[in-house]
Design a protein around this motif. Structure first.
Motif, PDB file in Angstrom:
ATOM      1  N   GLU A 291       0.983  -1.203  -0.062  1.00 35.35           N
ATOM      2  CA  GLU A 291       0.073   0.005   0.176  1.00 35.35           C
ATOM      3  C   GLU A 291       0.728   1.240  -0.051  1.00 35.35           C
ATOM      4  O   GLU A 291       0.470   2.143  -0.809  1.00 35.35           O
ATOM      5  N   ARG A 292       2.029   1.246   0.772  1.00 33.23           N
ATOM      6  CA  ARG A 292       2.846   2.465   0.816  1.00 33.23           C
ATOM      7  C   ARG A 292       4.182   2.024   1.469  1.00 33.23           C
ATOM      8  O   ARG A 292       4.138   1.112   2.245  1.00 33.23           O
ATOM      9  N   THR A 293       4.888   2.729   1.255  1.00 33.32           N
ATOM     10  CA  THR A 293       6.518   2.715   1.844  1.00 33.32           C
ATOM     11  C   THR A 293       6.886   4.142   2.453  1.00 33.32           C
ATOM     12  O   THR A 293       6.605   5.062   1.828  1.00 33.32           O
ATOM     13  N   TRP A 294       7.513   4.094   3.365  1.00 31.27           N
ATOM     14  CA  TRP A 294       8.349   5.268   3.896  1.00 31.27           C
ATOM     15  C   TRP A 294       9.446   4.963   4.328  1.00 31.27           C
ATOM     16  O   TRP A 294       9.870   3.900   4.775  1.00 31.27           O
ATOM     17  N   ALA A 295      10.419   5.935   4.759  1.00 32.98           N
ATOM     18  CA  ALA A 295      11.598   5.997   5.518  1.00 32.98           C
ATOM     19  C   ALA A 295      11.696   7.037   6.627  1.00 32.98           C
ATOM     20  O   ALA A 295      11.234   8.014   6.552  1.00 32.98           O
ATOM     21  N   GLY A 296      12.709   6.673   7.563  1.00 34.09           N
ATOM     22  CA  GLY A 296      12.607   7.755   8.647  1.00 34.09           C
ATOM     23  C   GLY A 296      14.373   7.666   9.183  1.00 34.09           C
ATOM     24  O   GLY A 296      14.964   6.566   8.958  1.00 34.09           O
ATOM     25  N   LEU A 297      14.555   8.464   9.930  1.00 34.30           N
ATOM     26  CA  LEU A 297      15.985   8.632  10.295  1.00 34.30           C
ATOM     27  C   LEU A 297      16.172   8.254  12.010  1.00 34.30           C
ATOM     28  O   LEU A 297      15.345   8.960  12.389  1.00 34.30           O
ATOM     29  N   ARG A 298      16.794   7.512  12.372  1.00 33.88           N
ATOM     30  CA  ARG A 298      17.181   7.102  13.578  1.00 33.88           C
ATOM     31  C   ARG A 298      18.437   7.691  13.927  1.00 33.88           C
ATOM     32  O   ARG A 298      19.656   7.117  13.260  1.00 33.88           O
ATOM     33  N   SER A 299      18.921   8.645  14.977  1.00 31.75           N
ATOM     34  CA  SER A 299      20.002   9.189  14.995  1.00 31.75           C
ATOM     35  C   SER A 299      20.715   8.464  16.357  1.00 31.75           C
ATOM     36  O   SER A 299      20.190   9.027  17.338  1.00 31.75           O
ATOM     37  N   PHE A 300      21.951   8.360  16.218  1.00 36.42           N
ATOM     38  CA  PHE A 300      22.688   7.751  17.249  1.00 36.42           C
ATOM     39  C   PHE A 300      24.073   8.370  17.707  1.00 36.42           C
ATOM     40  O   PHE A 300      24.710   8.753  16.713  1.00 36.42           O
ATOM     41  N   SER A 301      24.296   8.522  18.916  1.00 29.97           N
ATOM     42  CA  SER A 301      25.600   9.023  19.368  1.00 29.97           C
ATOM     43  C   SER A 301      26.687   7.653  19.227  1.00 29.97           C
ATOM     44  O   SER A 301      26.018   6.421  18.918  1.00 29.97           O
ATOM     45  N   PRO A 302      27.925   7.916  19.419  1.00 22.30           N
ATOM     46  CA  PRO A 302      28.827   6.492  19.168  1.00 22.30           C
ATOM     47  C   PRO A 302      28.635   5.498  19.833  1.00 22.30           C
ATOM     48  O   PRO A 302      28.977   4.514  19.286  1.00 22.30           O
ATOM     49  N   ASP A 303      28.088   5.915  21.271  1.00 22.74           N
ATOM     50  CA  ASP A 303      27.848   4.406  22.012  1.00 22.74           C
ATOM     51  C   ASP A 303      26.432   3.958  21.937  1.00 22.74           C
ATOM     52  O   ASP A 303      25.747   3.110  22.786  1.00 22.74           O
ATOM     53  N   ARG A 304      25.581   4.699  21.112  1.00 23.49           N
ATOM     54  CA  ARG A 304      24.242   4.270  20.790  1.00 23.49           C
ATOM     55  C   ARG A 304      23.261   4.597  22.041  1.00 23.49           C
ATOM     56  O   ARG A 304      22.112   4.081  22.127  1.00 23.49           O
ATOM     57  N   ALA A 305      23.769   5.337  23.061  1.00 22.88           N
ATOM     58  CA  ALA A 305      23.060   5.707  24.234  1.00 22.88           C
ATOM     59  C   ALA A 305      22.604   7.323  24.055  1.00 22.88           C
ATOM     60  O   ALA A 305      23.671   8.053  23.351  1.00 22.88           O
ATOM     61  N   PRO A 306      21.175   7.881  24.359  1.00 22.81           N
ATOM     62  CA  PRO A 306      21.179   9.150  24.245  1.00 22.81           C
ATOM     63  C   PRO A 306      22.238  10.114  25.065  1.00 22.81           C
ATOM     64  O   PRO A 306      22.958   9.660  26.095  1.00 22.81           O
ATOM     65  N   ILE A 307      22.146  11.393  24.692  1.00 19.28           N
ATOM     66  CA  ILE A 307      23.009  12.207  25.425  1.00 19.28           C
ATOM     67  C   ILE A 307      22.275  13.457  26.158  1.00 19.28           C
ATOM     68  O   ILE A 307      21.324  14.148  25.555  1.00 19.28           O
ATOM     69  N   TYR A 308      22.300  13.571  27.472  1.00 18.90           N
ATOM     70  CA  TYR A 308      21.304  14.420  28.151  1.00 18.90           C
ATOM     71  C   TYR A 308      22.505  15.224  29.077  1.00 18.90           C
ATOM     72  O   TYR A 308      23.273  14.490  29.968  1.00 18.90           O
ATOM     73  N   GLY A 309      22.341  16.403  29.136  1.00 23.05           N
ATOM     74  CA  GLY A 309      23.407  17.225  29.931  1.00 23.05           C
ATOM     75  C   GLY A 309      23.960  18.444  29.275  1.00 23.05           C
ATOM     76  O   GLY A 309      23.962  18.649  28.077  1.00 23.05           O
ATOM     77  N   ALA A 310      24.677  19.216  30.231  1.00 23.94           N
ATOM     78  CA  ALA A 310      25.518  20.464  29.805  1.00 23.94           C
ATOM     79  C   ALA A 310      26.505  20.072  29.064  1.00 23.94           C
ATOM     80  O   ALA A 310      27.261  19.160  29.536  1.00 23.94           O
ATOM     81  N   ASP A 311      27.119  20.516  27.880  1.00 21.55           N
ATOM     82  CA  ASP A 311      28.105  20.580  27.359  1.00 21.55           C
ATOM     83  C   ASP A 311      29.458  21.120  28.159  1.00 21.55           C
ATOM     84  O   ASP A 311      29.408  22.288  28.677  1.00 21.55           O
ATOM     85  N   PRO A 312      30.293  20.451  28.317  1.00 21.22           N
ATOM     86  CA  PRO A 312      31.567  20.789  29.221  1.00 21.22           C
ATOM     87  C   PRO A 312      32.500  21.604  28.263  1.00 21.22           C
ATOM     88  O   PRO A 312      33.421  22.448  29.114  1.00 21.22           O
ATOM     89  N   LYS A 313      32.278  22.006  27.090  1.00 17.19           N
ATOM     90  CA  LYS A 313      33.151  23.050  26.369  1.00 17.19           C
ATOM     91  C   LYS A 313      32.454  24.167  26.064  1.00 17.19           C
ATOM     92  O   LYS A 313      33.060  25.383  26.218  1.00 17.19           O
ATOM     93  N   ALA A 314      31.286  24.154  25.738  1.00 22.68           N
ATOM     94  CA  ALA A 314      30.557  25.560  25.255  1.00 22.68           C
ATOM     95  C   ALA A 314      29.615  25.890  26.499  1.00 22.68           C
ATOM     96  O   ALA A 314      28.480  25.064  26.947  1.00 22.68           O
ATOM     97  N   GLU A 315      29.906  27.022  26.958  1.00 22.74           N
ATOM     98  CA  GLU A 315      28.905  27.465  28.150  1.00 22.74           C
ATOM     99  C   GLU A 315      27.495  27.756  27.751  1.00 22.74           C
ATOM    100  O   GLU A 315      27.271  28.205  26.639  1.00 22.74           O
ATOM    101  N   GLY A 316      26.612  27.169  28.569  1.00 27.99           N
ATOM    102  CA  GLY A 316      25.043  27.444  28.318  1.00 27.99           C
ATOM    103  C   GLY A 316      24.630  26.742  26.983  1.00 27.99           C
ATOM    104  O   GLY A 316      23.560  26.752  26.764  1.00 27.99           O
ATOM    105  N   PHE A 317      25.265  25.690  26.750  1.00 29.58           N
ATOM    106  CA  PHE A 317      24.983  24.638  25.577  1.00 29.58           C
ATOM    107  C   PHE A 317      24.668  23.289  26.094  1.00 29.58           C
ATOM    108  O   PHE A 317      25.333  22.765  26.872  1.00 29.58           O
TER     109      PHE A 317
END
Length: 366
Positions: A291-317
């Motif tokens: 009936e139909r086909t589609w595709a989506g993007l699944r975006s991973f970090s290098p260790d395939r776990a999500p990233i939550y938290g303040a960046d240690p390099k860029a202030e306020g990021f």
């Protein structure tokens, strides 16, 4: 640029919308979206199920913590999964079961008779499996709309058609340039999904490589009609999965992962052909129509776990990225974790099994 926001979130998919909802009226929040519609890329193309095993043990605490909240909100509906194996997949099935030992996940062995009792018409040789009865379908559209509605009611401003083109930090603020204007905020959150690495580069943040992978989905009409309560069928060797949809339909995927630059993706004919071939080798349903086909993007970090938290390099990021295909099923816990870290608040008791350090961007420091 007269208004100064406390927080500017880049990306209004499930990550950005969920975070904005959890922040609520505790800060003035701006939600910037490059597309005309929030959730256009990954969120709107999800396979739409909640599974405690999906993504592996690193994702499981976030998924398990999210489940009761998603259920209470009316976004989950019983489904179940049968993880199945032919002779080639027996070792993979065993390792899969072992990987969740010591977790709350309940996996019950299935023999041939038990597999058949689910309504799955699998061909001879598919005689072993594990039942994950806790799996549920997710109403993704309703969940995403709920997050956006809560965010709006508590003061978040959503600006679509605003692709971020420059980020400059000065005098304690981020100056944000987009394709439609300029904005100013004390903190910036990178919830840009497949574009997260590009946003980090603009900010001079850690050069974490977030890799987008294309996944193919196909909607089939089949006969005979599968039982409405039939579980999702997932191959232990991750060669395919399929789940019942309305009437005589399946959603089928070859479980493919094709790295590619972030873009509006479409399925490749070869991947569709591979999925159908694998389905026909394993399943005893007749395909009446694609009936139909589609595709989506699944975006991973290098260790395939999500990233939550303040960046240690860029202030306020701040990072809220790399959720792979698991951002929707982990959205309640992931969004609350991100909000608590961003607002420097203690985690609620229902996140007691979630270790914030496991998901910190600091793990990628050289």
């Amino acid at each position: 640029m007269s208004k100064i926001f406390d927080i500017a979130i880049i990306g209004s998919g499930i990550a950005g919308a969920g975070l904005a909802a959890m922040i609520g009226d505790q800060a003035t929040t701006l939600l910037l979206e490059a597309e005309a519609t929030p959730g256009y890329h990954a969120t709107g193309r999800s396979a739409a199920f909640w599974s405690e095993t999906y993504g592996g043990p690193a994702i499981q605490p976030l998924t398990s913590a999210s489940g009761p909240r998603l259920k209470a909100g009316g976004f989950l509906f019983p489904r179940g999964i049968a993880h199945v194996a032919d002779q080639d997949g027996l070792d993979a099935l065993k390792k899969f079961q072992e990987s969740f030992a010591g977790t709350p996940v309940v996996l019950t062995p299935l023999d041939r008779a038990a597999i058949e009792a689910t309504g799955a018409r699998l061909k001879a040789g598919w005689d072993h499996g594990l039942s994950e009865a806790s799996c549920e379908d997710i109403d993704v559209a309703a969940l995403h709309a709920h997050f956006l509605s809560v965010a709006k009611k508590t003061g978040t401003e959503l600006h679509t058609h605003n692709r971020v083109t420059a980020l400059t930090r000065k005098e304690g603020y981020w100056f944000i340039e987009t394709t439609r204007g300029s904005f100013k905020a004390a903190r910036v959150v990178n919830a840009a999904g497949a574009w997260a690495s590009e946003i980090a580069k603009l900010a001079g943040a850690l050069p974490v490589v977030i890799t987008p992978y294309r996944r193919t989905m196909i909607q089939l009409q089949v006969s005979p009609t599968p039982p409405a309560a039939m579980p999702i069928i997932i191959d232990a060797l991750t060669r395919f999965y399929f789940k019942p949809e309305a009437g005589n339909r399946f959603w089928l995927s070859p479980h493919d992962e094709h790295p590619q630059p972030p873009a509006d993706v479409a399925p490749e004919e070869m991947d569709v052909a591979i999925a159908i071939d694998r389905f026909q080798q394993a399943a005893d349903w007749k395909i009446e129509k694609v009936e139909r086909t589609w595709a989506g993007l699944r975006s991973f970090s290098p260790d395939r776990a999500p990233i939550y938290g303040a960046d240690p390099k860029a202030e306020g990021f701040f990072w809220c990225a790399g959720q792979g295909g698991f951002g929707i099923q982990t959205s309640s816990a992931g969004s609350m974790l991100a909000a608590c870290l961003l607002l420097e608040q203690a985690l609620p008791d229902w996140l007691k099994d979630v270790d914030p350090e496991r998901y910190s961007p600091k793990r990628f420091q050289v």
